[in-house]
Design an enzyme around this catalytic site. Structure first.
Site, PDB file in Angstrom:
ATOM      1  N   ASN A   1      41.654  17.073  84.263  1.00  0.00           N
ATOM      2  CA  ASN A   1      41.374  16.422  82.984  1.00  0.00           C
ATOM      3  C   ASN A   1      41.100  17.403  81.849  1.00  0.00           C
ATOM      4  O   ASN A   1      41.368  17.112  80.695  1.00  0.00           O
ATOM      5  CB  ASN A   1      40.182  15.464  83.135  1.00  0.00           C
ATOM      6  CG  ASN A   1      39.061  16.042  83.969  1.00  0.00           C
ATOM      7  OD1 ASN A   1      39.271  16.552  85.067  1.00  0.00           O
ATOM      8  ND2 ASN A   1      37.852  15.978  83.446  1.00  0.00           N
TER       9      ASN A   1
ATOM     10  N   GLN B   1      44.406  11.357  85.830  1.00  0.00           N
ATOM     11  CA  GLN B   1      45.102  11.938  84.674  1.00  0.00           C
ATOM     12  C   GLN B   1      46.610  12.034  84.895  1.00  0.00           C
ATOM     13  O   GLN B   1      47.365  12.210  83.946  1.00  0.00           O
ATOM     14  CB  GLN B   1      44.532  13.330  84.356  1.00  0.00           C
ATOM     15  CG  GLN B   1      43.055  13.320  83.964  1.00  0.00           C
ATOM     16  CD  GLN B   1      42.787  12.691  82.590  1.00  0.00           C
ATOM     17  OE1 GLN B   1      43.706  12.475  81.786  1.00  0.00           O
ATOM     18  NE2 GLN B   1      41.532  12.375  82.324  1.00  0.00           N
TER      19      GLN B   1
ATOM     20  N   SER C   1      42.321   4.943  87.017  1.00  0.00           N
ATOM     21  CA  SER C   1      41.406   4.397  86.010  1.00  0.00           C
ATOM     22  C   SER C   1      42.217   3.717  84.914  1.00  0.00           C
ATOM     23  O   SER C   1      43.182   4.290  84.399  1.00  0.00           O
ATOM     24  CB  SER C   1      40.583   5.538  85.415  1.00  0.00           C
ATOM     25  OG  SER C   1      39.760   5.058  84.385  1.00  0.00           O
ATOM     26  N   ALA C   2      41.796   2.503  84.527  1.00  0.00           N
ATOM     27  CA  ALA C   2      42.550   1.744  83.521  1.00  0.00           C
ATOM     28  C   ALA C   2      42.511   2.400  82.147  1.00  0.00           C
ATOM     29  O   ALA C   2      43.520   2.443  81.441  1.00  0.00           O
ATOM     30  CB  ALA C   2      41.981   0.318  83.429  1.00  0.00           C
ATOM     31  N   HIS C   3      41.334   2.932  81.772  1.00  0.00           N
ATOM     32  CA  HIS C   3      41.215   3.371  80.373  1.00  0.00           C
ATOM     33  C   HIS C   3      41.907   4.697  80.082  1.00  0.00           C
ATOM     34  O   HIS C   3      41.948   5.144  78.941  1.00  0.00           O
ATOM     35  CB  HIS C   3      39.745   3.376  79.917  1.00  0.00           C
ATOM     36  CG  HIS C   3      38.890   4.470  80.464  1.00  0.00           C
ATOM     37  ND1 HIS C   3      38.507   5.546  79.711  1.00  0.00           N
ATOM     38  CD2 HIS C   3      38.324   4.656  81.678  1.00  0.00           C
ATOM     39  CE1 HIS C   3      37.731   6.348  80.434  1.00  0.00           C
ATOM     40  NE2 HIS C   3      37.607   5.822  81.633  1.00  0.00           N
TER      41      HIS C   3
ATOM     42  N   THR D   1      32.014 -10.185  92.071  1.00  0.00           N
ATOM     43  CA  THR D   1      33.027 -10.953  91.336  1.00  0.00           C
ATOM     44  C   THR D   1      33.836 -10.019  90.442  1.00  0.00           C
ATOM     45  O   THR D   1      33.281  -9.181  89.733  1.00  0.00           O
ATOM     46  CB  THR D   1      32.337 -12.048  90.489  1.00  0.00           C
ATOM     47  OG1 THR D   1      31.606 -12.875  91.386  1.00  0.00           O
ATOM     48  CG2 THR D   1      33.350 -12.878  89.715  1.00  0.00           C
TER      49      THR D   1
ATOM     50  N   CYS E   1      33.391  13.434  79.901  1.00  0.00           N
ATOM     51  CA  CYS E   1      32.476  12.838  80.874  1.00  0.00           C
ATOM     52  C   CYS E   1      31.174  13.621  80.923  1.00  0.00           C
ATOM     53  O   CYS E   1      30.152  13.088  81.299  1.00  0.00           O
ATOM     54  CB  CYS E   1      33.117  12.821  82.260  1.00  0.00           C
ATOM     55  SG  CYS E   1      34.665  11.961  82.289  1.00  0.00           S
TER      56      CYS E   1
HETATM   57  N1  PLP Z   1      38.652  11.489  87.460  1.00  0.00           N
HETATM   58  C1  PLP Z   1      39.118  12.139  86.389  1.00  0.00           C
HETATM   59  C2  PLP Z   1      40.094  13.263  86.595  1.00  0.00           C
HETATM   60  C3  PLP Z   1      38.720  11.768  85.104  1.00  0.00           C
HETATM   61  O1  PLP Z   1      39.213  12.420  84.051  1.00  0.00           O
HETATM   62  C4  PLP Z   1      37.798  10.713  84.959  1.00  0.00           C
HETATM   63  C5  PLP Z   1      37.283  10.344  83.626  1.00  0.00           C
HETATM   64  O2  PLP Z   1      37.208  11.149  82.729  1.00  0.00           O
HETATM   65  C6  PLP Z   1      37.359  10.038  86.114  1.00  0.00           C
HETATM   66  C7  PLP Z   1      37.792  10.466  87.347  1.00  0.00           C
HETATM   67  C8  PLP Z   1      36.396   8.881  86.039  1.00  0.00           C
HETATM   68  O3  PLP Z   1      37.063   7.716  85.629  1.00  0.00           O
HETATM   69  P1  PLP Z   1      36.249   6.429  85.170  1.00  0.00           P
HETATM   70  O4  PLP Z   1      35.843   6.673  83.766  1.00  0.00           O
HETATM   71  O5  PLP Z   1      37.223   5.296  85.302  1.00  0.00           O
HETATM   72  O6  PLP Z   1      35.098   6.268  86.090  1.00  0.00           O
END
Ligand code: PLP
Length: 397
Positions: free
Chosen positions: A162, A190, A210-212, A249, A336
Site C-alpha cells: 500500500n 491494493q 476491501s471494498a473502499h 447481520t 492507516c
Molecule cells: N491491507 C492493506 C494492504 C491495506 O492497504 C489496508 C487499508 O489501508 C487494509 C489491509 C485494511 O483494509 P480495511 O480498511 O478494509 O480494513
C-alpha cells in the site's frame, strides 16, 4: 482551518466511491428486511448479498460459495491468520505464522496467533520478501512440524504494498509455500482491480479484499478461499450468517456497493497502463526539480498508480500540511497509521534510514487522474520544497 482538497492523490488510502455504488448504497439504506428472514423483505435483502457475492467471486476467479463477507480487509486478514482452519469435517492446525515485514498492520500483528508463534519475514531494499530466506525457514521448521503431529505453517504475504506499490513475486512464493506443505494467505487489497487476482497461479489458499479500495463503500470486505473445504475457523461466532463463517447481520447496502465496485473494477484493469505513463511522467518531473529525489521500490514492478518518494531535507509531515493548504491530498507512510509520528514500518523494513524515511510521501493516483493535476502538484512541490530546503544541493534545473 481544514485544507480545501480538490486534487485527490490518495487513492490507496481510500478510492473515491463510484457513482453506481453511491446510487445503490443510497437506494438500499433504510430498506427494511433482515437477509436471514424468510419473508419477502428478507429474501430481497438476501438477493442483494448473493448478487454481490457472485460479483466479488468473479473478480477473484472462484465460485461464489468461496466468498465470505466481512467488515473490511482488516477483519478478513485477522480471520485468515488463525491457528485453526477447518479442513473438510476435520481441522488443520498451525503452530507458526510467517508474515512479511512490509505487510499491513492487520497482518503484522499476527491475527489470532500467540506472540511467540509469529515470525517476521525480512524484505529486501525494494520491499520484496526474501524468497530464499522463506524457503530456508520452511525447511528448518519442517522437523518441528513433524514433531507436532501434523501441525503446519501459515504464511502471509501481500500481493502489492500500500505504501510503495511493490508487487510481490507471488508465483515464486506460492511455489515455495506449497512445496513445503504450508498454507498461503494473501492480502490482495491494493492489487484488486489493478493486477489480476490469480489465486491459482499464486497457489494462494485465501485472499483478503476491501471494498473502499476499489470504489465501494467503507466497512465492507471479504475473505475468499480457493478451496471450499479449507478455510479459517470463524473469527466471529454465535450466528449462522455467511454459512456459519462469520456471525452477525450483514451490512446489505455496503455489501451491495462492494459487489458493483468489484464488477466495475474488473472491467477497468487495462486502464492502468495510462496511469502508469502518468506516474512515470510525474516521477520524471520530481527528478527534474530535485535530482536527488529518491523513489522507493523504483527498481521493481509496482502498482501503476503508486509513487512513494523522498527528497532529503523536505519533511513529509510539513510537506503534507503545505500541500493540503494548496488543495492537494496525498499521504506520508500509510494513512492507516497516520496520526502516529513514528516512521513507516515498511520503509524501516526496507532498510531506509530514518532521516530519509521521515521525508517519504506517497502519491497514489485514481484511474481518472489527469495530467493537468500532475502539473499543479509539481508546481506546488517546486515552490514548497524550495522553501523548505533552500537552494541547496540536489537542485536539478
Ligand atoms: N491491507 C492493506 C494492504 C491495506 O492497504 C489496508 C487499508 O489501508 C487494509 C489491509 C485494511 O483494509 P480495511 O480498511 O478494509 O480494513
Amino acid at each position: 482551518m481544514a485544507g480545501r482538497t480538490n486534487i485527490y492523490f490518495d487513492h490507496n488510502a481510500g478510492a473515491a466511491m463510484r457513482p453506481q455504488a453511491v446510487e445503490l448504497v443510497r437506494a438500499l439504506t433504510g430498506v427494511t428486511g433482515n437477509p436471514s428472514s424468510v419473508h419477502g423483505a428478507g429474501r430481497a435483502a438476501r438477493a442483494h448479498i448473493e448478487k454481490a457475492r457472485a460479483q466479488v467471486a468473479l473478480l477473484a476467479g472462484v465460485p461464489a460459495s468461496h466468498v465470505t463477507f466481512t467488515s473490511g480487509a482488516s477483519e478478513a486478514n485477522v480471520t485468515a491468520l488463525s491457528p485453526i482452519w477447518r479442513k473438510g469435517r476435520g481441522e488443520a492446525r498451525f503452530f507458526r505464522v510467517l508474515v512479511g515485514a512490509s505487510e499491513h498492520a492487520s497482518v503484522i500483528a499476527g491475527g489470532r496467533f500467540a506472540k511467540d508463534a509469529i515470525e517476521i519475514l525480512p524484505v529486501d531494499g525494494d520491499g520484496l520478501v526474501d524468497a530464499d530466506h522463506l524457503a530456508r525457514r520452511l525447511a528448518e521448521l519442517s522437523d518441528e512440524a513433524a514433531a507436532r503431529e501434523g501441525a503446519r505453517i501459515l504464511v502471509s504475504v501481500m500481493a502489492a504494498n500500500n505504501e510503495t506499490g511493490a508487487v510481490q513475486p507471488l508465483a515464486r512464493i506460492g511455489e515455495i509455500v506449497a512445496a513445503a506443505g504450508a498454507i498461503l494467505h494473501v492480502d490482495a487489497v491494493q492489487a484488486a482491480g489493478r493486477v489480476a487476482l490469480d489465486m491459482a497461479g499464486w497457489q494462494a489458499d485465501s485472499i483478503a479484499l476491501s471494498a473502499h479500495k476499489i470504489g465501494g463503500p467503507q466497512g465492507a470486505g471479504a475473505l475468499v478461499v480457493r478451496n471450499a473445504g479449507l478455510k479459517p475457523a470463524p473469527l466471529l461466532t454465535g450466528g449462522g450468517q455467511e454459512h456459519w463463517n462469520r456471525a452477525g447481520t450483514e451490512n446489505v447496502a455496503a455489501i451491495a456497493g462492494f459487489g458493483i465496485a468489484a464488477e466495475l473494477c474488473a472491467q477497468e484493469i487495462n486502464h492502468w497502463d495510462e496511469i502508469r505513463r502518468l506516474r512515470d511522467g510525474f516521477e520524471s518531473g520530481l527528478r527534474h526539480i530535485w535530482s536527488d529525489t529518491f523513489i522507493f521500490s523504483g527498481g521493481v514492478e509496482r502498482l501503476a498508480n503508486t509513487s512513494c518518494f523522498a527528497v532529503p531535507g523536505v519533511a513529509a509531515e510539513t510537506a503534507l500540511i503545505a500541500l493540503d493548504l494548496e488543495g492537494i491530498a496525498c499521504s506520508s507512510g500509510s494513512a492507516c497509521s497516520s496520526g502516529k509520528v513514528s516512521v513507516s514500518h515498511v520503509l524501516t523494513a526496507m532498510g531506509v534510514e530514518e532521516r530519509l524515511a521521515r521525508c517519504a510521501l506517497r502519491v497514489s493516483f485514481s484511474p481518472d487522474a489527469r495530467a493537468e493535476e500532475v502539473e499543479v502538484f509539481l508546481a506546488a512541490w517546486r515552490r514548497l520544497s524550495e522553501r523548505m530546503r533552500g537552494a541547496g544541493a540536489g537542485r536539478a534545473a
